[in-house]
Scaffold this active site. Sequence first.
Site, PDB file in Angstrom:
ATOM      1  N   VAL A 184       0.848  -1.200   0.000  1.00 21.29           N
ATOM      2  CA  VAL A 184       0.000   0.000   0.000  1.00 21.29           C
ATOM      3  C   VAL A 184       0.885   1.251   0.000  1.00 21.29           C
ATOM      4  O   VAL A 184       0.638   2.216  -0.746  1.00 21.29           O
ATOM      5  CB  VAL A 184      -0.954  -0.007   1.222  1.00 21.29           C
ATOM      6  CG1 VAL A 184      -1.762   1.282   1.264  1.00 21.29           C
ATOM      7  CG2 VAL A 184      -1.867  -1.229   1.193  1.00 21.29           C
ATOM      8  N   CYS A 185       1.928   1.220   0.821  1.00 22.74           N
ATOM      9  CA  CYS A 185       2.839   2.378   0.901  1.00 22.74           C
ATOM     10  C   CYS A 185       3.477   2.663  -0.458  1.00 22.74           C
ATOM     11  O   CYS A 185       3.666   3.825  -0.841  1.00 22.74           O
ATOM     12  CB  CYS A 185       3.924   2.122   1.944  1.00 22.74           C
ATOM     13  SG  CYS A 185       3.289   1.855   3.606  1.00 22.74           S
ATOM     14  N   THR A 186       3.817   1.615  -1.185  1.00 17.40           N
ATOM     15  CA  THR A 186       4.421   1.792  -2.512  1.00 17.40           C
ATOM     16  C   THR A 186       3.470   2.571  -3.418  1.00 17.40           C
ATOM     17  O   THR A 186       3.871   3.519  -4.111  1.00 17.40           O
ATOM     18  CB  THR A 186       4.770   0.418  -3.116  1.00 17.40           C
ATOM     19  OG1 THR A 186       5.694  -0.233  -2.243  1.00 17.40           O
ATOM     20  CG2 THR A 186       5.375   0.552  -4.501  1.00 17.40           C
ATOM     21  N   LEU A 210       3.217   6.358  -2.151  1.00 20.31           N
ATOM     22  CA  LEU A 210       4.342   7.260  -2.436  1.00 20.31           C
ATOM     23  C   LEU A 210       4.443   7.572  -3.924  1.00 20.31           C
ATOM     24  O   LEU A 210       4.749   8.709  -4.309  1.00 20.31           O
ATOM     25  CB  LEU A 210       5.647   6.702  -1.859  1.00 20.31           C
ATOM     26  CG  LEU A 210       5.858   7.183  -0.418  1.00 20.31           C
ATOM     27  CD1 LEU A 210       4.866   6.643   0.566  1.00 20.31           C
ATOM     28  CD2 LEU A 210       7.272   6.949   0.038  1.00 20.31           C
TER      29      LEU A 210
END
Length: 211
Positions: free
Chosen positions: A44-46, A49
């Site tokens: 999810v973070c990928t 960002l």
Amino acid sequence: MALRLGDLAPDFTADTTHGSIEFYTWKGDSWAVLFSHPRDFTPVCTTELGTVAGLKAAFEQRNTKVIGLSVDPLDAHQRWESDIQDVTGNIVNFPMIADPDRTVAMLYDMIHPNVSETATVRSVFIIGPDHKVKLTLTYPASTGRNFQEVLRVLDSLQLTAQYAVATPANWQDGDDVIVLPSVSDDEARTRFPKGFAKHKPYLRVTPQPNK
Ligand code: BEZ
């Protein structure tokens, strides 16, 4: 203690992917979005960002600087950036704070121990030119944020800082806005020459004044 709206955002010095940053100096009199993510090399973070990187022009149009944070070390941030580019097509074009000792995370109450003792939650702080906190959001690790909403809030914050108006539910830049109840009808006629519609004594709507 948790930061509240209107509080002064704490200043800090931190290592980032763009070198050592002293927050107030880096921010200057711009608006800023400071956001945390739980861990590097996570799915999810990928996506988050990469999405923020793709909105560089949109943030610049709003005189807003963006800075990310996680408790992972600098070399992890640096290695992860190429994955983010691979997956999303966007080069990470904003600094990411490496906060392995959690100094900044603690200052901004980004660790919620009943969820995780170690990882940061998905916090968003919008900080005004006066370094004061204008908005906070907190999302769990499982839910990626909607950064169009962050842009929408910036539009509202910047408009309402300039004019005696508020923005209604689901408002988008260019839509009609609400005249503040503290403004009398007589004053509203002067302040909003395009006129206003009075739906209730406390609900008066006028075209967005800066359009
Ligand atoms: C993610 O970014 O995908 C993620 C991070 C931490 C926990 C769960 C998901």
